[in-house]
Scaffold this motif. Sequence first.
Motif, PDB file in Angstrom:
ATOM      1  N   ARG A 211       0.830  -1.205   0.000  1.00 15.43           N
ATOM      2  CA  ARG A 211       0.000   0.000   0.000  1.00 15.43           C
ATOM      3  C   ARG A 211       0.869   1.262   0.000  1.00 15.43           C
ATOM      4  NH1 ARG A 211      -2.371  -0.699   4.628  1.00 15.43           N
ATOM      5  NH2 ARG A 211      -3.922  -2.138   3.777  1.00 15.43           N
ATOM      6  N   GLU A 212       1.917   1.254   0.804  1.00 15.15           N
ATOM      7  CA  GLU A 212       2.796   2.421   0.865  1.00 15.15           C
ATOM      8  C   GLU A 212       3.565   2.606  -0.439  1.00 15.15           C
ATOM      9  OE1 GLU A 212       4.499   5.775   2.897  1.00 15.15           O
ATOM     10  OE2 GLU A 212       2.690   4.545   3.132  1.00 15.15           O
ATOM     11  N   ALA A 213       4.050   1.512  -1.009  1.00 14.43           N
ATOM     12  CA  ALA A 213       4.768   1.600  -2.280  1.00 14.43           C
ATOM     13  C   ALA A 213       3.865   2.132  -3.386  1.00 14.43           C
ATOM     14  CB  ALA A 213       5.323   0.226  -2.661  1.00 14.43           C
ATOM     15  N   ALA A 214       2.622   1.649  -3.418  1.00 15.90           N
ATOM     16  CA  ALA A 214       1.676   2.128  -4.430  1.00 15.90           C
ATOM     17  C   ALA A 214       1.407   3.620  -4.250  1.00 15.90           C
ATOM     18  CB  ALA A 214       0.371   1.336  -4.336  1.00 15.90           C
ATOM     19  N   LYS A 215       1.348   4.075  -3.004  1.00 16.52           N
ATOM     20  CA  LYS A 215       1.135   5.501  -2.731  1.00 16.52           C
ATOM     21  C   LYS A 215       2.305   6.328  -3.257  1.00 16.52           C
ATOM     22  CE  LYS A 215       0.221   8.661   1.176  1.00 16.52           C
ATOM     23  NZ  LYS A 215       1.450   9.470   1.105  1.00 16.52           N
ATOM     24  N   TRP A 216       3.519   5.891  -2.969  1.00 16.97           N
ATOM     25  CA  TRP A 216       4.696   6.613  -3.453  1.00 16.97           C
ATOM     26  C   TRP A 216       4.699   6.695  -4.980  1.00 16.97           C
ATOM     27  CZ3 TRP A 216       9.841   5.038  -0.598  1.00 16.97           C
ATOM     28  CH2 TRP A 216       9.712   5.295   0.765  1.00 16.97           C
ATOM     29  N   LEU A 217       4.424   5.575  -5.618  1.00 17.45           N
ATOM     30  CA  LEU A 217       4.498   5.538  -7.077  1.00 17.45           C
ATOM     31  C   LEU A 217       3.359   6.332  -7.715  1.00 17.45           C
ATOM     32  CD1 LEU A 217       5.503   1.788  -7.459  1.00 17.45           C
ATOM     33  CD2 LEU A 217       6.917   3.767  -8.085  1.00 17.45           C
ATOM     34  N   THR A 218       2.182   6.294  -7.116  1.00 13.90           N
ATOM     35  CA  THR A 218       1.054   7.054  -7.650  1.00 13.90           C
ATOM     36  C   THR A 218       1.326   8.552  -7.590  1.00 13.90           C
ATOM     37  OG1 THR A 218      -0.489   5.310  -6.960  1.00 13.90           O
ATOM     38  CG2 THR A 218      -1.415   7.485  -7.414  1.00 13.90           C
ATOM     39  N   GLU A 219       1.984   8.981  -6.531  1.00 13.56           N
ATOM     40  CA  GLU A 219       2.277  10.408  -6.348  1.00 13.56           C
ATOM     41  C   GLU A 219       3.547  10.859  -7.051  1.00 13.56           C
ATOM     42  OE1 GLU A 219       2.446  10.795  -2.129  1.00 13.56           O
ATOM     43  OE2 GLU A 219       0.258  10.658  -1.850  1.00 13.56           O
ATOM     44  N   SER A 220       4.320   9.927  -7.570  1.00  6.73           N
ATOM     45  CA  SER A 220       5.607  10.299  -8.170  1.00  6.73           C
ATOM     46  C   SER A 220       5.402  11.059  -9.475  1.00  6.73           C
ATOM     47  CB  SER A 220       6.450   9.048  -8.424  1.00  6.73           C
ATOM     48  OG  SER A 220       5.875   8.254  -9.449  1.00  6.73           O
ATOM     49  N   LYS A 221       6.360  11.903  -9.772  1.00  6.36           N
ATOM     50  CA  LYS A 221       6.356  12.669 -11.021  1.00  6.36           C
ATOM     51  C   LYS A 221       7.362  12.114 -12.026  1.00  6.36           C
ATOM     52  CE  LYS A 221       3.413  15.531  -9.212  1.00  6.36           C
ATOM     53  NZ  LYS A 221       1.974  15.439  -9.596  1.00  6.36           N
ATOM     54  N   ARG A 222       8.437  11.497 -11.508  1.00  2.17           N
ATOM     55  CA  ARG A 222       9.486  10.989 -12.385  1.00  2.17           C
ATOM     56  C   ARG A 222       9.916   9.590 -11.898  1.00  2.17           C
ATOM     57  NH1 ARG A 222      10.998  15.603 -10.526  1.00  2.17           N
ATOM     58  NH2 ARG A 222      12.739  14.672  -9.360  1.00  2.17           N
ATOM     59  N   PRO A 223       9.052   8.597 -11.993  1.00  2.00           N
ATOM     60  CA  PRO A 223       9.428   7.253 -11.536  1.00  2.00           C
ATOM     61  C   PRO A 223      10.369   6.572 -12.524  1.00  2.00           C
ATOM     62  CG  PRO A 223       7.266   7.173 -12.544  1.00  2.00           C
ATOM     63  CD  PRO A 223       7.683   8.627 -12.543  1.00  2.00           C
ATOM     64  N   ALA A 224      11.131   5.639 -12.042  1.00  2.00           N
ATOM     65  CA  ALA A 224      11.974   4.790 -12.892  1.00  2.00           C
ATOM     66  C   ALA A 224      12.077   3.423 -12.224  1.00  2.00           C
ATOM     67  CB  ALA A 224      13.355   5.394 -13.100  1.00  2.00           C
ATOM     68  N   ILE A 225      12.420   2.416 -13.026  1.00  2.00           N
ATOM     69  CA  ILE A 225      12.443   1.037 -12.532  1.00  2.00           C
ATOM     70  C   ILE A 225      13.756   0.374 -12.924  1.00  2.00           C
ATOM     71  CG2 ILE A 225      11.324  -1.231 -12.626  1.00  2.00           C
ATOM     72  CD1 ILE A 225       8.726   0.200 -13.392  1.00  2.00           C
ATOM     73  N   VAL A 226      14.336  -0.369 -11.981  1.00  2.00           N
ATOM     74  CA  VAL A 226      15.466  -1.252 -12.257  1.00  2.00           C
ATOM     75  C   VAL A 226      14.986  -2.685 -12.079  1.00  2.00           C
ATOM     76  CG1 VAL A 226      17.754  -2.015 -11.516  1.00  2.00           C
ATOM     77  CG2 VAL A 226      17.201   0.425 -11.513  1.00  2.00           C
ATOM     78  N   ALA A 227      15.115  -3.488 -13.134  1.00  2.00           N
ATOM     79  CA  ALA A 227      14.693  -4.898 -13.089  1.00  2.00           C
ATOM     80  C   ALA A 227      15.934  -5.770 -12.989  1.00  2.00           C
ATOM     81  CB  ALA A 227      13.885  -5.252 -14.334  1.00  2.00           C
ATOM     82  N   GLY A 228      16.124  -6.386 -11.826  1.00  2.00           N
ATOM     83  CA  GLY A 228      17.270  -7.261 -11.607  1.00  2.00           C
ATOM     84  C   GLY A 228      16.944  -8.713 -11.875  1.00  2.00           C
ATOM     85  N   GLY A 229      17.905  -9.581 -11.545  1.00  2.00           N
ATOM     86  CA  GLY A 229      17.741 -11.001 -11.818  1.00  2.00           C
ATOM     87  C   GLY A 229      16.565 -11.620 -11.101  1.00  2.00           C
TER      88      GLY A 229
END
Length: 556
Positions: A211-229
Amino acid sequence: MVTTDSVAAAPPHPLTGERNGGDLVVETLSALGATTVFGIPGQHALGLFDALSRSDLRFVSSRVENNSAFAADGFSRATGQVGVLFLSTGPGALTALAGLQEAYATGVPMVVIASQIPLEGLGARRKGMLHQLDDQKASAANVTKSQRLIQHASGIPSAIQDAWTEAVSSPQGPVWIEVPQNVLLDPVMVPQVEDALAEPFDNPPRVELVREAAKWLTESKRPAIVAGGGTRRGKAEHWLLSIAEKLGAPVLCSPGGNGAFPWEHELSLQAWVEDRYVTEVLEDADVLLVVGSSLGEVTSNYFTLEPRGRIIQIDAEPRVLESNRPALGIRADAGQALAALDEALPTLERDRSGGYDAVALVAETLAKVQGRLDSQDLAMERTFMADIRAAAPAGLQTYWDMTIAAYWAWSCWDAKDGQFHSAQGAGGLGYGFPGAIGGAVGLGERVLAVSGDGSSMYSIAELATARQHNLPVTWLIVDDGGYGILREYMEGAFGKATATELTRPDFVKLAEAFGVPAVKVAPGDVRQALEDSFAAEGPNVVVVETLLRLFAPTHL
């Protein structure tokens, strides 16, 4: 006079017609779904290998135990099955440890069955007991999830079932079991193993963290993702794509995560982890979602990454969480975590007029990366890598040793419909060819191994294995006369290289001595040579003598 040495070296008395502990081992493995075993026979393990002859398990004998471990690793990565490894006591067990380090670092599920000296000799340091170690399983403690010693035959099925469950539970990895010689040889009253069940432990994320992660990402303006192994190991690709598209977030794949996100997607930063332009995109993100990665040495562009925003880190291994950066740490299997996060996230409409257009940013960043490469006079290296990719069928699985070509591949290799496997987890030499042997055994189709001349000598004996089993492996050896990466590092740091130059064999003649067809070609002919090799039967070798250079992640 009979010496203790001669007694220790005597073969076991045959137990004709009687089931023994070895039978319990192979019966349990078969019941759990194993199809293939890798390894090398040994004196204390003879009962185990005799039992193999009464089973349907396929045995692939390597020439060095370390390569057996790499082969079991490569089999598991290619097929998604558990790799099974049989080891003999002492020297055989110890020789496999470097291969197990790679599997442990990369999270490859394996069950390792190692023999032991007879039970009565354990811990006694008896004179003349061949292969004896003070505590053999302690030697494996740094490279396996857990270690077990089985002291009674009746405990074999449950111990192997428990080990299998642990191996496939995230974080996945190799698990070590020891069975003394007499436990393997003595007749048993235990009935034949008919079934065994090993389901992975559930590893979901905590609800409040999602829930907290979704809140951060919903409110973000410049999100980015790193996909590891861990993204690949958790089979999280579907949810990664959905989340990236919902957020409008650029996605970078680490070397271990290569293939987790579509290479040509408009949000794909591909795998250019070693370029500062890409690093800057990650640094500028107000929320950086890191999945299945520790943000370790390579993925952090050698610890130059300095994120200015908040980090959400998802990993099944609790020791990884926040190991390099403060973050909202979510201990969970990547697939389960991203599925929950995807469900919690709304589809967002990014206002591209506000100065942040992720699609434009990705295109601009990749153009800058190409421009940097253009400025470094690397046309030969880029053409060479492009020719390998053009020759390889889209679904081909590839195995890369720690060589300059692999360092390029970490960043530039589009896995397409195949899978990309490298030794980047632990970074030891010699993985490529034996790993590919395991992949070819499991898939029953052609795979590609890429090595340098230095790393190839670690596994050159496995040409005999490939020939014996007529395995469809193409081995590309890039011969630059030494340890090319170390040469370049030392020249850059000290102005000269020391102890990096190697006397090496005529690889074509050596391969042919094993009965394996081989050709030597110029760099410009590598595409045609590989296309020919892929169309052939059985194993083959392509040798290219050339000096590849690494690209610089910043302007020179």
